[in-house]
Design an enzyme around this catalytic site. Sequence first.
Site, PDB file in Angstrom:
ATOM      1  N   ASP A 126       6.998  -7.441   5.533  1.00 22.44           N
ATOM      2  CA  ASP A 126       7.597  -8.024   4.327  1.00 22.44           C
ATOM      3  C   ASP A 126       6.824  -9.312   4.050  1.00 22.44           C
ATOM      4  O   ASP A 126       6.918 -10.273   4.822  1.00 22.44           O
ATOM      5  CB  ASP A 126       9.081  -8.309   4.584  1.00 22.44           C
ATOM      6  CG  ASP A 126       9.792  -8.774   3.321  1.00 22.44           C
ATOM      7  OD1 ASP A 126       9.132  -9.366   2.429  1.00 22.44           O
ATOM      8  OD2 ASP A 126      11.015  -8.560   3.225  1.00 22.44           O
ATOM      9  N   TYR A 150       9.048 -13.164 -14.234  1.00 24.77           N
ATOM     10  CA  TYR A 150       7.958 -12.293 -13.776  1.00 24.77           C
ATOM     11  C   TYR A 150       6.622 -12.800 -14.343  1.00 24.77           C
ATOM     12  O   TYR A 150       5.628 -12.914 -13.615  1.00 24.77           O
ATOM     13  CB  TYR A 150       8.190 -10.831 -14.195  1.00 24.77           C
ATOM     14  CG  TYR A 150       7.001  -9.956 -13.823  1.00 24.77           C
ATOM     15  CD1 TYR A 150       6.783  -9.594 -12.493  1.00 24.77           C
ATOM     16  CD2 TYR A 150       6.079  -9.546 -14.782  1.00 24.77           C
ATOM     17  CE1 TYR A 150       5.668  -8.846 -12.130  1.00 24.77           C
ATOM     18  CE2 TYR A 150       4.959  -8.797 -14.430  1.00 24.77           C
ATOM     19  CZ  TYR A 150       4.760  -8.441 -13.100  1.00 24.77           C
ATOM     20  OH  TYR A 150       3.653  -7.712 -12.755  1.00 24.77           O
ATOM     21  N   ARG A 200       6.766  -2.448   3.393  1.00 24.55           N
ATOM     22  CA  ARG A 200       8.015  -2.385   4.158  1.00 24.55           C
ATOM     23  C   ARG A 200       8.437  -0.953   4.478  1.00 24.55           C
ATOM     24  O   ARG A 200       9.080  -0.705   5.482  1.00 24.55           O
ATOM     25  CB  ARG A 200       9.140  -3.074   3.379  1.00 24.55           C
ATOM     26  CG  ARG A 200       8.923  -4.561   3.190  1.00 24.55           C
ATOM     27  CD  ARG A 200       9.846  -5.126   2.130  1.00 24.55           C
ATOM     28  NE  ARG A 200       9.622  -4.458   0.845  1.00 24.55           N
ATOM     29  CZ  ARG A 200      10.306  -4.706  -0.264  1.00 24.55           C
ATOM     30  NH1 ARG A 200      11.266  -5.593  -0.244  1.00 24.55           N
ATOM     31  NH2 ARG A 200      10.023  -4.058  -1.377  1.00 24.55           N
ATOM     32  N   ARG A 201       8.094   0.008   3.619  1.00 23.24           N
ATOM     33  CA  ARG A 201       8.574   1.387   3.821  1.00 23.24           C
ATOM     34  C   ARG A 201       7.580   2.168   4.702  1.00 23.24           C
ATOM     35  O   ARG A 201       6.591   2.711   4.204  1.00 23.24           O
ATOM     36  CB  ARG A 201       8.771   2.086   2.478  1.00 23.24           C
ATOM     37  CG  ARG A 201       9.987   1.557   1.701  1.00 23.24           C
ATOM     38  CD  ARG A 201      10.032   2.088   0.304  1.00 23.24           C
ATOM     39  NE  ARG A 201       8.893   1.633  -0.484  1.00 23.24           N
ATOM     40  CZ  ARG A 201       8.614   2.072  -1.715  1.00 23.24           C
ATOM     41  NH1 ARG A 201       9.378   2.962  -2.296  1.00 23.24           N
ATOM     42  NH2 ARG A 201       7.558   1.589  -2.365  1.00 23.24           N
ATOM     43  N   ALA A 220       0.821  -1.223   0.000  1.00 25.22           N
ATOM     44  CA  ALA A 220       0.000   0.000   0.000  1.00 25.22           C
ATOM     45  C   ALA A 220       0.849   1.264   0.000  1.00 25.22           C
ATOM     46  O   ALA A 220       0.311   2.364  -0.013  1.00 25.22           O
ATOM     47  CB  ALA A 220      -0.923  -0.007   1.210  1.00 25.22           C
ATOM     48  N   GLY A 242      -2.693  -4.272 -17.826  1.00 23.03           N
ATOM     49  CA  GLY A 242      -1.508  -4.137 -18.681  1.00 23.03           C
ATOM     50  C   GLY A 242      -0.612  -3.093 -18.043  1.00 23.03           C
ATOM     51  O   GLY A 242      -0.580  -2.949 -16.819  1.00 23.03           O
TER      52      GLY A 242
HETATM   53  P1  NDP Z   1       4.964  -0.203  -7.189  1.00 20.46           P
HETATM   54  O1  NDP Z   1       6.420  -0.488  -7.257  1.00 20.46           O
HETATM   55  O2  NDP Z   1       4.517   1.214  -7.316  1.00 20.46           O
HETATM   56  O3  NDP Z   1       4.344  -0.799  -5.847  1.00 20.46           O
HETATM   57  C1  NDP Z   1       4.693  -2.076  -5.382  1.00 20.46           C
HETATM   58  C2  NDP Z   1       4.263  -2.214  -3.940  1.00 20.46           C
HETATM   59  O4  NDP Z   1       4.578  -3.536  -3.496  1.00 20.46           O
HETATM   60  C3  NDP Z   1       4.970  -1.247  -3.029  1.00 20.46           C
HETATM   61  O5  NDP Z   1       4.029  -0.686  -2.132  1.00 20.46           O
HETATM   62  C4  NDP Z   1       5.968  -2.109  -2.273  1.00 20.46           C
HETATM   63  O6  NDP Z   1       6.117  -1.626  -0.955  1.00 20.46           O
HETATM   64  C5  NDP Z   1       5.223  -3.432  -2.246  1.00 20.46           C
HETATM   65  N1  NDP Z   1       6.116  -4.562  -2.020  1.00 20.46           N
HETATM   66  C6  NDP Z   1       7.096  -5.028  -2.823  1.00 20.46           C
HETATM   67  N2  NDP Z   1       7.739  -6.048  -2.235  1.00 20.46           N
HETATM   68  C7  NDP Z   1       7.141  -6.225  -1.024  1.00 20.46           C
HETATM   69  C8  NDP Z   1       7.361  -7.112   0.066  1.00 20.46           C
HETATM   70  N3  NDP Z   1       8.331  -8.041   0.029  1.00 20.46           N
HETATM   71  N4  NDP Z   1       6.567  -7.016   1.154  1.00 20.46           N
HETATM   72  C9  NDP Z   1       5.596  -6.078   1.212  1.00 20.46           C
HETATM   73  N5  NDP Z   1       5.339  -5.209   0.229  1.00 20.46           N
HETATM   74  C10 NDP Z   1       6.113  -5.280  -0.877  1.00 20.46           C
HETATM   75  O7  NDP Z   1       4.301  -1.105  -8.320  1.00 20.46           O
HETATM   76  P2  NDP Z   1       2.769  -1.309  -8.771  1.00 20.46           P
HETATM   77  O8  NDP Z   1       1.856  -0.492  -7.950  1.00 20.46           O
HETATM   78  O9  NDP Z   1       2.749  -1.159 -10.230  1.00 20.46           O
HETATM   79  O10 NDP Z   1       2.596  -2.865  -8.453  1.00 20.46           O
HETATM   80  C11 NDP Z   1       1.554  -3.373  -7.639  1.00 20.46           C
HETATM   81  C12 NDP Z   1       1.126  -4.724  -8.162  1.00 20.46           C
HETATM   82  O11 NDP Z   1       0.560  -4.575  -9.451  1.00 20.46           O
HETATM   83  C13 NDP Z   1       2.242  -5.754  -8.318  1.00 20.46           C
HETATM   84  O12 NDP Z   1       1.765  -7.012  -7.894  1.00 20.46           O
HETATM   85  C14 NDP Z   1       2.514  -5.762  -9.819  1.00 20.46           C
HETATM   86  O13 NDP Z   1       3.056  -6.976 -10.240  1.00 20.46           O
HETATM   87  C15 NDP Z   1       1.110  -5.540 -10.333  1.00 20.46           C
HETATM   88  N6  NDP Z   1       1.024  -5.050 -11.698  1.00 20.46           N
HETATM   89  C16 NDP Z   1       1.640  -3.881 -12.065  1.00 20.46           C
HETATM   90  C17 NDP Z   1       1.535  -3.425 -13.370  1.00 20.46           C
HETATM   91  C18 NDP Z   1       2.253  -2.212 -13.846  1.00 20.46           C
HETATM   92  O14 NDP Z   1       2.410  -2.040 -15.074  1.00 20.46           O
HETATM   93  N7  NDP Z   1       2.693  -1.310 -12.961  1.00 20.46           N
HETATM   94  C19 NDP Z   1       0.711  -4.146 -14.352  1.00 20.46           C
HETATM   95  C20 NDP Z   1       0.123  -5.366 -13.865  1.00 20.46           C
HETATM   96  C21 NDP Z   1       0.249  -5.764 -12.572  1.00 20.46           C
HETATM   97  P3  NDP Z   1       7.495  -1.545  -0.125  1.00 20.46           P
HETATM   98  O15 NDP Z   1       8.624  -1.442  -1.101  1.00 20.46           O
HETATM   99  O16 NDP Z   1       7.303  -0.336   0.739  1.00 20.46           O
HETATM  100  O17 NDP Z   1       7.511  -2.816   0.668  1.00 20.46           O
HETATM  101  C1  8X3 Z   2       3.302  -5.512 -15.143  1.00 15.92           C
HETATM  102  C2  8X3 Z   2       3.140  -5.025 -16.527  1.00 15.92           C
HETATM  103  O1  8X3 Z   2       3.686  -5.597 -18.923  1.00 15.92           O
HETATM  104  O2  8X3 Z   2       5.508  -4.869 -17.531  1.00 15.92           O
HETATM  105  O3  8X3 Z   2       2.626  -6.711 -14.929  1.00 15.92           O
HETATM  106  O4  8X3 Z   2       4.607  -7.042 -17.247  1.00 15.92           O
HETATM  107  S1  8X3 Z   2       4.304  -5.683 -17.582  1.00 15.92           S
END
Ligand code: NDP
Ligand code: 8X3
Length: 256
Positions: A63, A156, A37-38, A13, A187
Amino acid sequence: MNLKGKIVLITGASSGIGAATAFAFAAEGARLLLAARRAGKLAEVASRALELGAEAVHSIDLDVRNNRAVQRAIDELPPEWAEIEVLVNNAGLSRGLDKLYTGKIQDWEEMIDTNVKGLLYVSRAVVPGMVVRHSGHVVNLGSTAGELPYPNGAVYCASKAAERSINDGLRQDLLGTPVRVTSVDPGTVETDFSLVRFRGDEKRAANVYKGITPLTPEDVAEAILWAVSRPAHVNIARIQLTSVDQANSLLFHREA
Ligand code: NDP
Ligand code: 8X3
């Protein structure tokens, strides 16, 4: 479904889709459990969520890769936070863009541990309570990458294919209970995702979104909120959404 006062746990979040989802549920008056985590970033999201109308916010420094910490965090929730109604399994990341036969094993471990095992750990800790209470909804973040792998992204993509199987398997396992399970599969969304993938290389990250209008985190949050706010007897199995500049995980229209 009215979300006012409902407890919504969102993992990841602190950024991107997770933060936007927190804000969307905040505007509905939900009670938010925010995990990442942050802690500093989470505090900023928590404060904005309260401004937007969240009934209350409780942040968890977590985490998701640490199974014991996940179980402890759920077991030790204050009683007024224990009855989780909605779980958004959003925490996730990609690392690197490499051919499988030259990829870094450490990157693979991080993706699989977070996107697959983390999602499992949190679900295992939270879903039993939903079953006992006869109420709940699990939303998992999938991806177009889980449907169709792209070059240099096999691990991934495999992690998101696993999400798809876990999502659909969990729905089968919950048949006979009112607990709902939805996969939201975007996407390309402009977030810190690419910055994390390329370990802070801003130029390389920006190139991912060059010449297209990507989805925004708010677009995805709206889809999540829509699925969750359907009447209690309606289960949305999967929502796939892309920008109009993207047909699938391989095919984009980019302006020069
Ligand atoms: P961000 O990098 O903006 O957010 C990722 C979030 O995941 C951060 O809040 C981070 O928090 C948290 N996170 C990562 N590792 C951990 C961990 N080990 N424990 C707890 N929290 C963790 O990316 P998105 O918002 O884009 O990604 C969110 C989700 O959406 C992911 O599952 C991603 O695969 C999915 N997704 C994203 C797409 C895109 O194009 N952006 C497309 C399709 C799916 P912190 O580092 O503070 O722990
Ligand atoms: C995250 C979007 O297209 O980089 O799922 O894999 S992509």
